[in-house]
Structure formats: structure tokens, C-alpha cells
Scaffold this active site. Structure first.
Site, PDB file in Angstrom:
ATOM      1  N   ARG A   1       0.869  -1.194   0.000  1.00  0.00           N
ATOM      2  CA  ARG A   1       0.000   0.000   0.000  1.00  0.00           C
ATOM      3  C   ARG A   1       0.891   1.224   0.000  1.00  0.00           C
ATOM      4  NH1 ARG A   1      -4.266   2.546  -0.832  1.00  0.00           N
ATOM      5  NH2 ARG A   1      -6.266   2.081   0.154  1.00  0.00           N
ATOM      6  N   LYS A   2       0.273   2.415  -0.012  1.00  0.00           N
ATOM      7  CA  LYS A   2       1.064   3.631   0.076  1.00  0.00           C
ATOM      8  C   LYS A   2       1.828   3.684   1.397  1.00  0.00           C
ATOM      9  CE  LYS A   2      -1.037   7.603   0.967  1.00  0.00           C
ATOM     10  NZ  LYS A   2      -2.051   8.702   1.111  1.00  0.00           N
TER      11      LYS A   2
ATOM     12  N   CYS B   1      -7.281  13.276   2.871  1.00  0.00           N
ATOM     13  CA  CYS B   1      -6.084  13.920   2.321  1.00  0.00           C
ATOM     14  C   CYS B   1      -5.886  15.323   2.891  1.00  0.00           C
ATOM     15  CB  CYS B   1      -6.190  14.006   0.805  1.00  0.00           C
ATOM     16  SG  CYS B   1      -6.511  12.429   0.016  1.00  0.00           S
TER      17      CYS B   1
HETATM   18 FE1  SRM Z   1      -4.551  11.560  -0.752  1.00  0.00          FE
HETATM   19  C1  SRM Z   1      -5.953   9.126  -2.616  1.00  0.00           C
HETATM   20  C2  SRM Z   1      -4.958  13.766  -3.200  1.00  0.00           C
HETATM   21  C3  SRM Z   1      -2.424  13.661   0.831  1.00  0.00           C
HETATM   22  C4  SRM Z   1      -4.919   9.722   2.094  1.00  0.00           C
HETATM   23  N1  SRM Z   1      -5.279  11.428  -2.620  1.00  0.00           N
HETATM   24  C5  SRM Z   1      -5.777  10.326  -3.209  1.00  0.00           C
HETATM   25  C6  SRM Z   1      -6.036  10.563  -4.688  1.00  0.00           C
HETATM   26  C7  SRM Z   1      -4.819  10.116  -5.431  1.00  0.00           C
HETATM   27  C8  SRM Z   1      -7.276   9.822  -5.183  1.00  0.00           C
HETATM   28  C9  SRM Z   1      -7.475   9.951  -6.661  1.00  0.00           C
HETATM   29  O1  SRM Z   1      -6.889   9.183  -7.417  1.00  0.00           O
HETATM   30  O2  SRM Z   1      -8.228  10.828  -7.068  1.00  0.00           O
HETATM   31  C10 SRM Z   1      -6.216  12.110  -4.679  1.00  0.00           C
HETATM   32  C11 SRM Z   1      -5.841  12.817  -5.944  1.00  0.00           C
HETATM   33  C12 SRM Z   1      -6.813  13.953  -6.194  1.00  0.00           C
HETATM   34  C13 SRM Z   1      -6.260  15.002  -7.069  1.00  0.00           C
HETATM   35  O3  SRM Z   1      -6.589  15.017  -8.295  1.00  0.00           O
HETATM   36  O4  SRM Z   1      -5.551  15.859  -6.571  1.00  0.00           O
HETATM   37  C14 SRM Z   1      -5.421  12.479  -3.436  1.00  0.00           C
HETATM   38  N2  SRM Z   1      -3.737  13.316  -1.177  1.00  0.00           N
HETATM   39  C15 SRM Z   1      -4.125  14.126  -2.184  1.00  0.00           C
HETATM   40  C16 SRM Z   1      -3.518  15.500  -2.049  1.00  0.00           C
HETATM   41  C17 SRM Z   1      -3.216  16.168  -3.387  1.00  0.00           C
HETATM   42  C18 SRM Z   1      -4.463  16.387  -1.212  1.00  0.00           C
HETATM   43  C19 SRM Z   1      -4.139  17.850  -1.270  1.00  0.00           C
HETATM   44  O5  SRM Z   1      -4.969  18.585  -1.809  1.00  0.00           O
HETATM   45  O6  SRM Z   1      -3.082  18.258  -0.792  1.00  0.00           O
HETATM   46  C20 SRM Z   1      -2.282  15.161  -1.197  1.00  0.00           C
HETATM   47  C21 SRM Z   1      -1.102  14.753  -2.031  1.00  0.00           C
HETATM   48  C22 SRM Z   1       0.110  14.498  -1.191  1.00  0.00           C
HETATM   49  C23 SRM Z   1       1.334  14.214  -2.007  1.00  0.00           C
HETATM   50  O7  SRM Z   1       1.950  15.190  -2.446  1.00  0.00           O
HETATM   51  O8  SRM Z   1       1.679  13.047  -2.187  1.00  0.00           O
HETATM   52  C24 SRM Z   1      -2.813  13.946  -0.438  1.00  0.00           C
HETATM   53  N3  SRM Z   1      -3.738  11.628   1.105  1.00  0.00           N
HETATM   54  C25 SRM Z   1      -2.971  12.636   1.598  1.00  0.00           C
HETATM   55  C26 SRM Z   1      -2.853  12.512   3.024  1.00  0.00           C
HETATM   56  C27 SRM Z   1      -2.201  13.528   3.962  1.00  0.00           C
HETATM   57  C28 SRM Z   1      -0.779  13.214   4.314  1.00  0.00           C
HETATM   58  O9  SRM Z   1      -0.097  12.397   3.684  1.00  0.00           O
HETATM   59  O10 SRM Z   1      -0.334  13.817   5.274  1.00  0.00           O
HETATM   60  C29 SRM Z   1      -3.576  11.385   3.372  1.00  0.00           C
HETATM   61  C30 SRM Z   1      -3.824  10.851   4.807  1.00  0.00           C
HETATM   62  C31 SRM Z   1      -2.579  10.313   5.416  1.00  0.00           C
HETATM   63  C32 SRM Z   1      -2.293   8.888   5.046  1.00  0.00           C
HETATM   64  O11 SRM Z   1      -2.182   8.575   3.843  1.00  0.00           O
HETATM   65  O12 SRM Z   1      -2.148   8.080   5.943  1.00  0.00           O
HETATM   66  C33 SRM Z   1      -4.118  10.842   2.164  1.00  0.00           C
HETATM   67  N4  SRM Z   1      -5.273   9.716  -0.342  1.00  0.00           N
HETATM   68  C34 SRM Z   1      -5.395   9.170   0.916  1.00  0.00           C
HETATM   69  C35 SRM Z   1      -6.086   7.919   0.805  1.00  0.00           C
HETATM   70  C36 SRM Z   1      -6.416   6.951   1.962  1.00  0.00           C
HETATM   71  C37 SRM Z   1      -5.274   5.999   2.149  1.00  0.00           C
HETATM   72  C38 SRM Z   1      -5.648   4.683   2.791  1.00  0.00           C
HETATM   73  O13 SRM Z   1      -4.755   4.052   3.377  1.00  0.00           O
HETATM   74  O14 SRM Z   1      -6.795   4.245   2.661  1.00  0.00           O
HETATM   75  C39 SRM Z   1      -6.396   7.746  -0.558  1.00  0.00           C
HETATM   76  C40 SRM Z   1      -7.137   6.562  -1.197  1.00  0.00           C
HETATM   77  C41 SRM Z   1      -6.225   5.400  -1.471  1.00  0.00           C
HETATM   78  O15 SRM Z   1      -4.999   5.484  -1.387  1.00  0.00           O
HETATM   79  O16 SRM Z   1      -6.787   4.342  -1.786  1.00  0.00           O
HETATM   80  C42 SRM Z   1      -5.873   8.898  -1.233  1.00  0.00           C
HETATM   81 FE1  SF4 Z   2      -8.462  12.855  -1.025  1.00  0.00          FE
HETATM   82 FE2  SF4 Z   2     -10.088  14.919  -1.074  1.00  0.00          FE
HETATM   83 FE3  SF4 Z   2     -10.024  13.228  -3.134  1.00  0.00          FE
HETATM   84 FE4  SF4 Z   2     -11.079  12.414  -0.863  1.00  0.00          FE
HETATM   85  S1  SF4 Z   2     -11.839  14.113  -2.122  1.00  0.00           S
HETATM   86  S2  SF4 Z   2      -9.560  11.291  -2.094  1.00  0.00           S
HETATM   87  S3  SF4 Z   2      -9.870  13.485   0.639  1.00  0.00           S
HETATM   88  S4  SF4 Z   2      -8.387  14.573  -2.490  1.00  0.00           S
END
Ligand code: SRM
Ligand code: SF4
Length: 523
Positions: free
Chosen positions: A182-183, A454
Site C-alpha cells: 500500500r502507500k 487527504c
Molecule cells: Fe490523498 C488518494 C490527493 C495527501 C490519504 N489522494 C488520493 C487521490 C490520489 C485519489 C485519486 O486518485 O483521485 C487524490 C488525488 C486527487 C487530485 O486530483 O488531486 C489524493 N492526497 C491528495 C492530495 C493532493 C491532497 C491535497 O490537496 O493536498 C495530497 C497529495 C500528497 C502528495 O503530495 O503526495 C494527499 N492523502 C494525503 C494525506 C495527507 C498526508 O499524507 O499527510 C492522506 C492521509 C494520510 C495517510 O495517507 O495516511 C491521504 N489519499 C489518501 C487515501 C487513503 C489511504 C488509505 O490508506 O486508505 C487515498 C485513497 C487510497 O490510497 O486508496 C488517497
Molecule cells: Fe483525497 Fe479529497 Fe479526493 Fe477524498 S476528495 S480522495 S480526501 S483529495
């Protein structure tokens, strides 16, 4: 290779396609995809494997991809920013960029036919987007003021870069770590205010001293107090479960951090649960084994025993937001934090930020996990002129007390998981609240469009998590409200206190919370 993924029968869809073809394989096929076009491509390559090179198919805007970079410690140069600006500029109204909650940047509007050219441009300035999505290690966070802050205990920049280089083979891609269960999130902090939210990472390093005598370290170190890091493991957010990281009861010297990352990742890769993606993050393995066995396995991979954790860590400050003008440790220099509303940038903003960094600073630009920008190395003599730059009217150094702490995830505009629109709504709501109320201190409001979290609502003073609710026979966009998140010293996660408030009814609810719990006053 793994305890749970030794056969391809009964594997979930993700494990199956990873076993059939490693995600990194698409790196050699970019020209082919560009020639084919997104509609003719194999769907698994398009929707999933491309994420191994940081390219995300967006079902909300088909054909317009998102690219997620890697920004070790959140640092880039003005030439790199210039290249990122050129990339989004060519997409006109579709092109923009978002600073992320992991000190990183994502580009929008990307067309697949342009990928070969974009990757070439990245190469010329040393940018990489490799292994930034799916079952890989995300951007590694470090102190945004590393090397600038007179009070820091350790400058994290070099270590973060070394870990990224190890994990990604210097940005070329590393098949050793391209098929994790996983991530995986890693953070290192060498400052006193936990500016990286260490507690929400799968693996985090927080500063801590050991007494030389106590741990038999006197033979290797002459000082009385020796600097190192306490190690935390297992922090994560997911739709099903959120956990703060727990102490591994391990203390490591800076020179051992890269090896510890490798050892933890090898254990996770080879033994992490892969059957159910909702139960695959590192904490699930720790649950399954118990902390002692996990620690012993990591020691085994490391080839040596851990010293027990130092009795206390050095995180003893409240968290800073870095917005405004601050003296650097080197006399005569300043760093200036600009507030970027919900992290959204357009090409012209990016060119302008690059120019400001070049003209007034050292050409360096930094991101924070609050989706803002820090420009370092601005000399005292240039500061006054810098502060008159028109860009600072939009990207303020002194925004309102709600505005300055606002964080928002992507939401429905681009993310197909989203249950609500976030960024624009968040901005409109903050504006309305600041018009109606006065504040004496910042209140950190985080929006997140769905339970994936996120936007980290659990670390906020007030966290808003998108959901749907029914009202008068209609389905409406709504939020669950989280409170009690504490960052910096004694960080802990907030919890859900109110469920399913329709967004159309939210403003008075927030107003009430701000007055009752945060001392806001009606104007
Ligand atoms: Fe996230 C999935 C955006 C930080 C937990 N996250 C996604 C996806 C890739 C889903 C998708 O394919 O659409 C989102 C992309 C949307 C887009 O078009 O931007 C997305 N995550 C983001 C970002 C861009 C939010 C933001 O606006 O800042 C952050 C990008 C960080 C980076 O540069 O890599 C982002 N995501 C986070 C965080 C915060 C952190 O890391 O501090 C979390 C919670 C912490 C964690 O991961 O433990 C987070 N994202 C998730 C999850 C739930 C993970 C899980 O274990 O279930 C998903 C869904 C998944 O991975 O299946 C997800
Ligand atoms: Fe992450 Fe926001 Fe997309 Fe949910 S809606 S997966 S919290 S970026």
C-alpha cells in the site's frame, strides 16, 4: 516474495495487476502511450500503472491528467518552478497547479501526447515524479525552514534527499520498492515544532537526545548529549481507520536513518498484509505481529539492535505556520512565508514566484504542509522592496486569522472520490466568517472531500469531512465536523463531534463553534 502474496489466486485486483506487470514498467512505454492517445490505451496502464510515474488519469476530466511531482523536503529551485509553470501554461484554462498537504506540487490539465516532452523538461532541471502515487512511498516531508531556523536541532534536507534517492534510485525508479502492499508516508523533523505532522506518517523521525553514558555511546561520541531521532511507526488515515503513529522504542543516529527506512520498508514489502486494501497499511502489520516482533524483524533487516528510545523528544514548541517575515540564523537574511489560498497556483503565479525567488532570494522556493510557500534568503537590504511586490497582495504575508490556517484537499473539481466540492467552498466560507466575526488567534480549519482524509481534518482545530446527507427528500453535500486536533507539541488527533451538516447550513454552525470554542466575537 511475501507472506500473503505468494500465489496469484485470490489476490485482489490491485495485487493481480501488479503481479502481472510492475507499475514501473510504464516508464519505458511513455512514447508509445503518447502516440496511442489516452482512449486507445490499456485501461490498467492508464488508470493505475501510470501513477508509478506520477501521472494520474482523472475520471472527472478524462484526457486531462494530473501529474504529482516529488519535492524532497518541499524544496525546489526557481528554474524548476519555471519549468512547472511552462508545463501548465500550455493548457490555458485547464492548466493549474496545487501545493499539496505533503509539501509537494501537482500539475493539472496534462495531455498524454505531451508526456515525452514533459519528462525531458523535468530531466533538464532535475525534477522527478517517479513513484509518487499508488503503492509507493509518497513525498518525504522535512522541516520547511531546515537550515534557516536558528533553533533547529538538525537540518533535515540532506537526509530527506538521501532517502528519496535510495527509494527511487535517484529519481530513475527503483523496482525494489515499487510493489509495496500500500502507500507509505515518511517524515523527518529536526525542528522543535513538529512542522511535518510526524504523528500521521507510517514512519517518522523526531529529534531526541541520549545521554552518552546511559546507552554506552561514549565510545563512539565524545559529547555528553548525543543527537538522534526517536522513531515512530504506523500513523495513517484511511476511510476505515485513522491512527496516530506509535513509538517503536528505538532511537537512531542521523547516519542510520536511511538504513532504518530501508529496513522498515523491506519488512513492510515482504510481510505487509495484501489481501484487503482497506487493511494493508503498516499499522495493520504491527497489529498482526505485535510491536516487539515488528521491531525485531526490522532489527534483523538492519543487521543490528536498536537502542531504546530516548526518554523524551525535543518537540516542545507549538506549531508555527511560517507565514510572514522571519530572521534566519545567518545574520542579515530573512525567510518570508506567503499564504497561497488553498494551495492553488496558475502559470503566471508560478513564473512570478520563480522571479521573486531569483531577484530577491537565492532562487530557492519551499512548500509547507499547509499548502503555502516560503521564500528564503532575502537580505535585509532587499526586504522592504520585496514587500512592495504586487504578488503579495494576493499571496499575503499577513492574511486574516482564519484564512492563514485554511487547508483544503482537491475535492470534486478533480477528484472522483470526492463527496463534496472543497477548495472554492472553503475559500467562500472563510471569507464570509471573517466578515461576520473577529478573532484573536488563528483557527486551523481543514477541509477534506471524503473520508480518505487527504486534507487531514483530524489534525485541525476544526476539520470538515465531506459526506452526503438527506434533507427535505433531497441528497445534499454535507460535512462531518471534527474537533480537538492538536499539532506541534503533544500532538494528537481530533475526532468527529457532529455528523452530516448540509453544506448549505454550515456557516451558522461554524460561527457558533468559533464563538463558543475559539473566542471569536461577532463584528
Ligand atoms: Fe490523498 C488518494 C490527493 C495527501 C490519504 N489522494 C488520493 C487521490 C490520489 C485519489 C485519486 O486518485 O483521485 C487524490 C488525488 C486527487 C487530485 O486530483 O488531486 C489524493 N492526497 C491528495 C492530495 C493532493 C491532497 C491535497 O490537496 O493536498 C495530497 C497529495 C500528497 C502528495 O503530495 O503526495 C494527499 N492523502 C494525503 C494525506 C495527507 C498526508 O499524507 O499527510 C492522506 C492521509 C494520510 C495517510 O495517507 O495516511 C491521504 N489519499 C489518501 C487515501 C487513503 C489511504 C488509505 O490508506 O486508505 C487515498 C485513497 C487510497 O490510497 O486508496 C488517497
Ligand atoms: Fe483525497 Fe479529497 Fe479526493 Fe477524498 S476528495 S480522495 S480526501 S483529495
Amino acid at each position: 516474495m511475501t507472506d500473503t502474496a505468494t500465489t496469484t489466486t485470490n489476490l485482489n485486483k490491485f495485487e493481480k495487476f501488479k503481479a502481472e506487470k510492475d507499475g514501473l514498467a510504464v516508464k519505458g512505454e511513455i512514447e508509445k502511450f503518447a502516440a496511442l492517445g489516452w482512449e486507445a490505451m490499456d485501461e490498467i496502464d492508464r488508470d493505475h500503472r501510470l501513477k508509478w510515474v506520477g501521472v494520474f488519469f482523472r475520471p472527472v476530466t478524462p484526457g486531462k491528467f494530473m501529474m504529482r511531482l516529488r519535492m524532497p523536503n518541499g524544496i525546489l529551485t526557481s528554474s524548476q518552478m519555471g519549468v512547472l509553470a511552462q508545463v501548465v501554461q500550455r493548457y490555458g484554462d485547464d492548466g493549474c497547479a496545487d501545493i499539496t498537504t505533503r509539501q509537494n506540487i501537482q500539475l493539472r490539465g496534462i495531455r498524454i501526447e505531451d508526456l515525452p516532452d514533459i519528462f525531458n523538461r523535468f530531466d533538464t532541471v532535475g525534477l522527478t515524479s517517479v513513484q509518487s502515487g499508488m503503492d509507493n512511498v509518497r513525498n518525504i516531508t522535512g522541516d520547511p525552514v531546515a537550515g534557516l531556523d536558528a533553533d533547529e536541532l538538525y537540518d533535515t534536507r540532506e537526509l530527506v534527499q538521501q532517502i528519496q534517492d535510495m527509494l527511487t534510485n535517484k529519481g530513475e525508479g527503483n523496482p525494489e520498492f515499487s510493489n509495496l502492499p500500500r502507500k507509505f508516508n515518511i517524515a523527518i523533523t529536526g525542528g522543535r515544532d513538529n512542522s511535518v505532522h510526524a504523528e500521521i506518517n507510517d514512519l517518522a523521525f523526531v529529534p531526541a537526545f541520549q545521554e552518552a553514558g546511559e546507552q554506552n555511546l561514549a565510545s563512539v561520541h565524545s559529547q555528553q548529549k548525543i543527537f538522534g531521532f526517536n522513531v515512530l511507526v504506523g500513523g495513517f488515515f484511511s476511510a476505515k481507520r485513522c491512527e496516530a503513529a506509535i513509538p517503536l522504542n528505538a532511537w537512531v543516529l542521523p547516519e542510520d536513518v536511511v538504513a532504518v527506512c530501508r529496513a522498515v520498508l523491506e519488512v513492510f514489502r515482504d510481510h505487509g498484509p495484501r489481501a484487503n486494501r482497506q487493511k494493508s497499511r503498516l499499522m495493520w502489520l504491527i497489529d498482526q505481529w505485535g510491536l516487539e516482533k515488528f521491531r525485531a524483524e526490522v532489527e534483523n533487516r538492519l543487521g543490528k539492535s536498536f537502542l531504546p528510545a530516548a526518554a523524551k523528544d525535543e518537540i516542545d514548541w507549538e506549531k508555527r505556520d511560517h507565514i510572514g517575515v522571519y530572521k534566519q540564523k545567518e545574520p542579515g537574511l530573512n525567510y518570508v512565508g506567503l499564504h497561497i489560498p488553498v494551495g492553488r497556483l496558475y502559470a503566471e503565479d508560478m513564473f512570478e514566484i520563480a522571479r521573486l525567488a531569483q531577484v530577491y532570494g537565492s532562487g530557492e522556493i519551499r512548500f509547507t504542509v499547509e499548502q503555502n510557500i516560503v521564500l528564503p534568503n532575502i537580505s535585509d537590504s532587499r526586504l522592504a522592496t520585496f514587500l512592495t511586490e504586487p504578488l503579495l497582495e494576493r499571496f499575503s504575508i499577513d492574511p486574516g486569522l482564519l484564512t492563514r490556517s485554511l487547508v483544503s484537499c482537491t475535492g470534486a473539481q478533480f477528484c472522483n472520490f470526492a463527496l463534496i466540492e472543497t477548495k472554492n467552498r472553503a475559500l467562500a466560507m472563510i471569507k464570509a466568517l471573517e466578515e461576520d466575526l473577529t478573532f484573536t488567534k488563528p483557527v486551523r480549519i481543514h477541509w477534506t472531500g471524503c473520508p480518505n482524509s487527504c486534507g487531514q481534518p483530524q489534525v485541525a482545530d476544526i476539520g470538515l469531512m465531506g459526506t452526503k446527507t438527506r434533507k427535505n427528500g433531497k441528497t445534499l453535500e454535507a460535512v462531518d465536523i471534527y474537533m480537538g486536533g492538536k499539532v506541534g507539541k503533544d500532538a494528537h488527533l481530533g475526532t468527529c463531534v457532529i455528523k452530516s451538516i448540509p453544506c448549505e447550513d454550515l456557516q451558522p454552525v461554524l460561527q457558533d463553534l468559533l464563538i463558543k470554542s475559539f473566542g471569536a466575537k461577532p463584528r
